[in-house]
Design a protein around this motif. Structure first.
Motif: not given
Length: 402
Positions: A23-26, A47-50, A57-58, A116-118
């Motif tokens: 994901n860093v590469a992408a 966030t999407e990947a947890g 909590p989720k 959390v999502r920024g």
């Protein structure tokens, strides 16, 4: 103390490492208009990947994981400098946990997941010009007006206020009681009428900190966090999280100045051959190893489901002072070339210069050296507490000014 991962931790580390590599590469292939937008995109991806706020909590956008998983992911993510950004550290490390701990469900439902999502950024408004390291010396006043409070005063050294959307603010609501008993905490919209945010120009050329002025700012009582005049306990909750959020120092270390010393000329060959320099290098290396082992002790506690104690305050004292010493030593060793801080010309892209200019602030952030030494003395070593003559004096009766 354990130095190796358990099988479960090793499996999680391998999974996190693989995710980061992909994901860093992408993320680096994408183009963004500015650093903040880039940081928001990375936070959303985590966030999407947890992997954002792993212990939360989720249902609030977190990962629903364990403290040791959070530590492991942090260690692996630190290996990718291109995604390191401090925009969310204060909000997610100090402010939003306070909201989660003291706000009503509707407020948590509204603010936690976007943070959390920024999507939204928070800052902490505690420090004041006349307060120094004494958080309880706050003079910014809040006066009750029906269902609202009217706030007047000034905060200073507010990190990130100029790009933040919201903040938590500690104000004085009662001057008739001792200073620790007349404080109240609120969350506020930093775009509210009457709030004036003025960036402070730093010697690095950046403006990470701000002065924030409140002029008849109206804050609804519904935005209160905790009881009226009970803000000190809320503040302690925030400060406990702050110790963890800024507990270590990132930047140059003994290995970096060792590499530099191999290349720089000394009085007799490379600087590394200089006995006085080698003694200093040995001291830094011993301190770094002691700090590493102290952190391992805290990580071991997390791995066993325990909570690290106040001894974690040792970390920032050692790390911040060592960062300052190494930065100064490197610049001095470069001689007349030490004034060149151009990242394209200076060693390590100017990282030693960044250390010189950032380390003094780090020694203040999250508690000054003196405050942390008091914590260690009183809570770790069990020494008698510092004498406080103003403990039972009403705030209005405390001397002010020169």
């Amino acid at each position: 103390m354990d130095f190796e991962d358990t099988p479960e931790e090793a499996e999680y580390r391998a999974k996190a490492r693989t995710w980061l590599e992909n994901n860093v590469a992408a993320h680096e292939r994408e183009r963004f208009p500015d650093p903040l937008t880039r940081a928001r995109a990375w936070q959303a991806r985590k966030t999407e990947a947890g992997y954002a706020c792993i212990t939360w909590p989720k249902e609030w956008g977190g990962g629903g994981g364990t403290p040791i998983q959070s530590v492991i992911f942090g260690q692996e993510e630190a290996k990718f400098p291109s995604v390191q950004a401090g925009y969310f550290t204060i909000g997610l490390g100090m402010c939003v946990p306070t909201v989660m701990g003291f706000a009503d469900d509707a407020t948590k439902q509204r603010f936690v997941r976007p943070a959390v999502r920024g999507d939204e950024i928070w800052s902490q408004l505690f420090s004041e010009p006349a307060g120094g390291s004494d958080v309880a010396a706050i003079r910014t006043r809040a006066v009750r007006d029906g269902d609202d409070w009217i706030v007047n005063g000034q905060k200073v050294w507010t990190s990130g206020a100029h790009y933040s959307d919201y903040g938590i603010v500690l104000v004085r609501t009662n001057t008739e009681v001792p200073k620790h008993k007349g404080l109240t905490m609120f969350w506020i919209d930093l775009k509210s009428p009457g709030i004036d945010i003025r960036p402070i120009h730093q010697m690095s050329g950046k403006s990470d900190f701000n002065e924030v002025y409140f002029s008849d700012v109206r804050v609804p009582d519904a935005q209160r966090l905790g009881p009226v005049d009970g803000g000190w306990k809320v503040a302690l909750f925030t400060l406990m999280n702050e110790r963890l959020a800024v507990g270590g120092a990132t930047g140059v270390g003994p290995a970096d100045i060792l590499k530099l010393a191999r290349e720089l000329p000394g009085s007799d060959g490379p600087l590394l051959h200089d006995r006085a320099f080698r003694e200093r290098l040995a001291d830094w290396w011993v301190l770094a190893e002691g700090l590493r082992n102290t952190r391992m002790r805290a990580i071991t506690a997390l791995s066993r489901g325990q909570t690290p104690g106040p001894e974690s305050s040792i970390g920032k004292i050692i790390a911040a002072n060592q960062l300052q010493q190494i930065g100064n030593a490197a610049i001095e060793a470069e001689g007349q070339f030490g004034i060149i801080d151009d990242p394209d010309l200076a060693p390590m892209k100017g990282a030693f210069h960044d250390a010189v200019m950032w380390a003094p602030g780090l020694r203040i952030a999250g508690g000054t050296d003196e405050i942390l030494k008091n914590i260690i003395a009183e809570r770790v070593l069990g020494l008698p507490g510092e004498i406080r003559t103003d403990k039972d004096v009403a705030f209005k009766d405390l001397p002010a000014g020169g």
